[in-house]
Write an enzyme that holds these catalytic residues in place. Structure first.
Site, PDB file in Angstrom:
ATOM      1  N   GLY A  13       0.833  -1.212   0.000  1.00  0.00           N
ATOM      2  CA  GLY A  13       0.000   0.000   0.000  1.00  0.00           C
ATOM      3  C   GLY A  13       0.856   1.246   0.000  1.00  0.00           C
ATOM      4  N   GLY A  34      -0.448   4.844  -0.933  1.00  0.00           N
ATOM      5  CA  GLY A  34      -1.528   5.467  -0.162  1.00  0.00           C
ATOM      6  C   GLY A  34      -1.035   6.694   0.606  1.00  0.00           C
ATOM      7  N   GLN A  35      -1.946   7.280   1.398  1.00  0.00           N
ATOM      8  CA  GLN A  35      -1.615   8.511   2.135  1.00  0.00           C
ATOM      9  C   GLN A  35      -0.434   8.296   3.078  1.00  0.00           C
ATOM     10  OE1 GLN A  35      -4.151   9.566   5.358  1.00  0.00           O
ATOM     11  NE2 GLN A  35      -3.711  11.753   5.241  1.00  0.00           N
ATOM     12  N   LEU A  36      -0.509   7.245   3.890  1.00  0.00           N
ATOM     13  CA  LEU A  36       0.577   6.952   4.824  1.00  0.00           C
ATOM     14  C   LEU A  36       1.780   6.373   4.083  1.00  0.00           C
ATOM     15  CD1 LEU A  36       1.708   6.522   7.708  1.00  0.00           C
ATOM     16  CD2 LEU A  36       0.424   4.371   7.788  1.00  0.00           C
ATOM     17  N   ASP A  79       2.417  -1.742  -4.503  1.00  0.00           N
ATOM     18  CA  ASP A  79       1.053  -1.230  -4.504  1.00  0.00           C
ATOM     19  C   ASP A  79       0.282  -1.924  -5.615  1.00  0.00           C
ATOM     20  OD1 ASP A  79      -0.234   1.428  -3.089  1.00  0.00           O
ATOM     21  OD2 ASP A  79      -1.236   0.925  -4.977  1.00  0.00           O
ATOM     22  N   TYR A 107     -14.497  -1.658   8.956  1.00  0.00           N
ATOM     23  CA  TYR A 107     -13.075  -1.318   9.068  1.00  0.00           C
ATOM     24  C   TYR A 107     -12.618  -1.474  10.518  1.00  0.00           C
ATOM     25  CZ  TYR A 107      -9.105   2.049   9.280  1.00  0.00           C
ATOM     26  OH  TYR A 107      -7.897   2.670   9.497  1.00  0.00           O
TER      27      TYR A 107
HETATM   28  C1  AKB Z   1     -10.479   6.767   8.826  1.00  0.00           C
HETATM   29  O1  AKB Z   1     -11.037   7.858   8.999  1.00  0.00           O
HETATM   30  O2  AKB Z   1     -11.049   5.740   8.442  1.00  0.00           O
HETATM   31  C2  AKB Z   1      -9.009   6.671   9.146  1.00  0.00           C
HETATM   32  C3  AKB Z   1      -8.764   6.173  10.524  1.00  0.00           C
HETATM   33  C4  AKB Z   1      -9.061   7.025  11.683  1.00  0.00           C
HETATM   34  O3  AKB Z   1      -8.342   5.068  10.688  1.00  0.00           O
HETATM   35  N1  AKB Z   1      -8.382   7.946   8.952  1.00  0.00           N
END
Ligand code: AKB
Length: 313
Positions: A8, A11-13, A34, A141
């Site tokens: 990844g 990505g942002q990180l 990626d 998530y």
């Molecule tokens: C999200 O908003 O899903 C992420 C997180 C806090 O893991 N930035």
């Protein structure tokens, strides 16, 4: 010699962490990967196309490059995850298990895997959320991150895999766009301010969330990975805190530099997710065990972002 694989990486990180690793250990010691093959030219180190669900391909890359450490960053975030829950579960869980299994089989030296404040939920104490408390995530998530934390602790306890993790708050950066998170408003707001646009905020004023500027997130990650193994007492994932503000707070901070800036509030489905997350984080375990300390406050972050984004626009 250590060889680090980052998944990844576009990505942002990943964009900033890969660059930081290249600066730290040298381009020859890092392999960025990626699913997006067009990302290859962003990196000064080797690049491999990798779908993290493809265990055989992951193994092939590890063997070909002599990888000894994996930073497994690929994941679907909170807001995007709600649009495709079963795929989010599959991607976030199976990819982590692919990494952990390969780490066990090949006796890799260290694994880094990010968790999130999304592991917390409505039953969690919201202010100064403790390291150990009720965790009842409401997003797929968050459920995948909580389950992932338990898998990390399991692989460490049962197989001795040296896997380390941080529960990131919302990460704010100007170099790469976030994708599909609930905290993304705190990045988008700076772009709107510099374009002279009124910002339509998808969270309501008064929605406090834990946040962190990317240079602090990079520092936390590298410090955790450098810490002696015996100092790492938390094998699920560490709370790390830095900032806590609501949309009005970041808006006021930007207005100090751009007084004519305007905001409007149009909360959407992400409001419910944000309401279930903590306002602020107790990170005393990270401070005591590996010396965590953030550098940026809200105004120093704002001025740094506005100066650097201006240059780039
Ligand atoms: C999200 O908003 O899903 C992420 C997180 C806090 O893991 N930035």
């Amino acid at each position: 010699m250590e060889k680090i694989l980052v998944t990844g990486a576009a990505g942002q990180l990943g964009t900033e962490l890969t660059q930081a690793l290249v600066e730290k250990v040298g381009a020859q010691a890092v392999v960025a990967s990626d699913i997006n093959e067009r990302a290859a030219d962003r990196f000064t180190c080797a690049f491999e196309v990798l779908d993290v669900l493809d265990r055989d391909r992951m193994e092939e890359i590890i063997d070909a490059h002599g990888v000894t450490q994996v930073y497994h960053l690929a994941a679907i975030l909170s807001a995007a995850g709600e649009k495709n829950p079963l795929f989010t579960w599959d991607l976030n869980m199976k990819s982590l298990l692919n990494v952990l299994e390969l780490a066990r089989e090949k006796q890799l030296n260290k694994i880094y895997w990010p968790s999130s404040i999304a592991v917390f939920g409505p039953g969690t104490p919201m202010v100064n959320t403790p390291q150990d408390c009720v965790m009842d995530p409401t997003t797929v998530y968050g459920i995948s991150k909580l389950a992932g934390e338990r898998w990390c602790a399991y692989y460490n306890k049962v197989y001795g895999v040296d896997v380390r993790s941080i529960r990131y708050p919302g990460l704010i950066s100007y170099k790469a766009a976030p994708g599909g998170g609930t905290t993304d408003y705190a990045v988008e707001i700076y772009h709107a301010a510099l374009k002279g646009e009124t910002f339509p905020c998808f969270l309501e004023k008064g929605t406090y969330l834990p946040m962190m500027y990317m240079p602090d997130a990079i520092k936390a990650t590298l410090d955790l990975m450098d810490a002696p193994e015996e100092n790492i007492k938390v094998r699920s994932s560490y709370n790390v805190g830095a900032l806590s503000f609501d949309p009005e707070g970041i808006y006021e901070s930007i207005k100090k530099y751009i007084p004519e800036f305007e905001i409007e509030y149009h909360p959407d489905f992400r409001q419910d997710i944000a309401n279930s997350w903590p306002d602020s984080i107790d990170d005393s375990a990270a401070r005591e065990q590996w010396g965590w300390e953030p550098e940026y406050d809200l105004d120093t972050m704002t001025s740094h972002i506005l100066d650097n984004l201006k240059v780039e626009k």
